[in-house]
Design an enzyme around this catalytic site. Structure first.
Site, short mmCIF file in Angstrom:
data_model
loop_
_atom_site.label_atom_id
_atom_site.label_comp_id
_atom_site.label_asym_id
_atom_site.label_seq_id
_atom_site.Cartn_x
_atom_site.Cartn_y
_atom_site.Cartn_z
N SER A 44 49.62 17.54 48.55
CA SER A 44 51.92 17.75 49.31
C SER A 44 52.14 16.49 48.78
O SER A 44 52.27 16.25 47.38
CB SER A 44 51.32 18.11 50.97
OG SER A 44 52.49 18.81 51.20
N HIS A 61 48.37 26.00 52.41
CA HIS A 61 48.90 24.58 52.22
C HIS A 61 47.52 23.43 52.34
O HIS A 61 47.12 23.08 53.60
CB HIS A 61 50.17 24.58 52.65
CG HIS A 61 50.40 23.29 51.73
ND1 HIS A 61 50.59 22.54 50.22
CD2 HIS A 61 51.80 22.73 52.16
CE1 HIS A 61 50.79 21.71 49.68
NE2 HIS A 61 51.83 21.57 51.44
C1 MCU Z 1 55.02 19.74 49.44
O1 MCU Z 1 54.98 18.52 49.26
C2 MCU Z 1 56.13 18.33 50.83
C3 MCU Z 1 57.48 19.02 50.19
O2 MCU Z 1 57.70 18.19 49.73
C4 MCU Z 1 58.15 18.49 51.42
O3 MCU Z 1 59.15 19.55 51.26
C5 MCU Z 1 57.56 19.65 53.04
O4 MCU Z 1 58.61 18.96 54.26
O5 MCU Z 1 56.08 18.74 53.29
C6 MCU Z 1 55.59 18.94 52.11
C7 MCU Z 1 54.36 18.54 52.11
O6 MCU Z 1 54.10 16.74 52.81
O7 MCU Z 1 53.52 18.63 53.75
C8 MCU Z 1 52.73 18.29 53.73
#
Ligand code: MCU
Length: 433
Positions: A228, A358
């Site tokens: 992420s 996720h």
């Molecule tokens: C996918 O990564 C991020 C995303 O860009 C954000 O918008 C969200 O708040 O958090 C995601 C993440 O890091 O999840 C653990």
């Protein structure tokens, strides 16, 4: 036969690197460079400010130099890559400063400490280490924020360095009040974003491993991963440090692997949202959040900057917000550079997974994760990479490019622009040199 030929080509390329020549391991790919920024001597023209850039809805041609000429040899890639690097710093991530004047630290079987000093400012951070079973020294994978399949990493024979990126670049600050070890050294108003700062921290960990006596961790076999926002970070770390032998971003989403140009139609997090949520990207990206077509670089070229080193991109086709189609186009576009360099088997893109959770550990990734670690870090394997795109998250590279992939010669670099020859050679030097 083609696979063997390309594997041998990459081995030959790597063996021109002074400290990496592993003549006794001819069947093993050793594609990392001995230094962080191998093309630092390459000439790069002055780059225009954002407002002066033309718009191009398609992906820029990675093989065409800023002066409009196309590269013709594998050796040419070295300095073309440096042009992309400078553009990526100016327009996307912010500048990554060279290694600070002083870097010291310790490596033990349970932790790494890093102390950095530059211009009278000092900062420190540390990371815990978990060794695999067996006898060291071991290769290691830097795991951002603990999010990765660390059991599989260790079972494959690599140590895990548990890295807290927030110690180096905090989230939750404004762009003019950034905090963390990087910003202690370079100032809270530094225009460099968190992703680049986090990668800088990984580079300093590698500096300390290099300076250690080598009894615990090997300095020439470092990987990086995270999921992420930490997938965005792991990707950027691998893009900007050529010592990193294996880069493994997981479900990185907008500001990570997906092409910036492709994001709007797919339902991915918008560029302005990703830019505004945290100062992940450099302040310079602010000019492009609603005009990505003006970017003279896109993320397929960040993928290409990792070449010929190991790259294993893990993605999730079930979450549109991650932009998995846009990520597949970045991987396919970057893979064209891998192929042109004779390293097509060093990249894996894998979104063909069942679970939509996720950042879950996925059984589909266990085998390719082990294979990549053995191939690029433990150096006991030579499995080819794979492009495994889930049907519902398949992008079409042909719609995104109006350039073709050249057959690069193995001869010397072509004359424009004039490129100083480096006797210590480079990872992209001629295989026949
Ligand atoms: C996918 O990564 C991020 C995303 O860009 C954000 O918008 C969200 O708040 O958090 C995601 C993440 O890091 O999840 C653990």
């Amino acid at each position: 036969a083609a696979l063997v030929a390309s594997a041998l080509a990459v081995t030959a390329i790597a063996q021109t690197g002074s400290t990496l020549a592993a003549a006794s391991h001819v069947s093993v790919l050793v594609a990392a460079a001995p230094v962080e920024d191998e093309g630092v001597d390459c000439p790069v023209p002055a780059l225009p400010d954002a407002g002066a850039l033309p718009t191009d809805a398609k992906l820029p041609d990675p093989f065409t130099r800023i002066d409009g000429t196309r590269i013709t040899s594998v050796a040419d890639w070295r300095c073309r890559r440096q042009e992309i690097k400078k553009q990526a710093e100016k327009y996307v991530y912010g500048t990554k400063p060279a290694r600070p004047a002083t870097v010291t630290g310790t490596v033990s079987t349970s932790s790494i400490t890093v102390n950095v000093t530059e211009n009278g400012r000092s900062a420190s951070f540390s990371a815990s280490v978990s060794l695999p079973s067996g006898t060291g020294p071991f290769p290691a994978v830097v795991v951002y924020g603990g999010i990765a399949d660390t059991a599989t990493i260790r079972a494959a024979g690599a140590a895990v360095i548990n890295y807290d990126p927030y110690a180096v670049g905090k989230e939750g600050t404004g762009r003019a009040s950034k905090q963390g070890a990087f910003y202690t050294l370079y100032g809270s108003t530094s225009t460099t974003g968190l992703l680049q700062a986090w990668g800088w921290g990984v580079s300093r960990i590698i500096d300390v491993i290099e300076q250690s006596n080598g009894s615990v961790l090997k300095a020439d076999a470092t990987g990086v991963t995270g999921c992420s926002r930490f997938g965005k970070g792991a990707f950027v770390a691998g893009v900007f440090d050529q010592r990193i032998a294996l880069t493994m971003p997981i479900e990185s989403g907008s500001a990570g692997v997906p092409i910036f140009r492709g994001i709007p139609g797919e339902g991915a997090q918008s560029l302005s949202s990703a830019y505004g949520e945290q100062p992940w990207l450099g302040d310079g990206f602010g000019s492009f959040t609603s005009a990505p077509g003006r970017l003279p670089v896109d993320t397929h070229e960040m993928v290409a900057m990792v070449a010929p080193r190991g790259l294993f991109i893990m993605d999730n086709p079930h979450i549109a917000n991650l932009g998995p189609k846009s990520a597949s186009v970045a991987a396919l576009g970057g893979a064209e550079v891998y192929k042109a360099l004779g390293a097509g088997s060093n990249i894996t893109y894998w979104s063909d997974v069942a679970s939509g959770t996720h950042c879950a550990n996925r059984s589909e990734w266990t085998a390719p994760l082990q294979q990549n670690i053995r191939k690029f870090l433990v150096k006991t394997g030579n499995d080819p990479g794979a492009i495994r795109i889930a049907g519902k998250a398949q992008g079409n590279l042909a719609e995104w490019r109006n350039w073709t992939t050249p057959t690069l010669t193995s001869g010397p670099s072509s004359p424009s622009p004039s490129v100083p020859t480096s006797p210590s050679a480079s990872p992209s030097a001629s295989p026949s040199a």
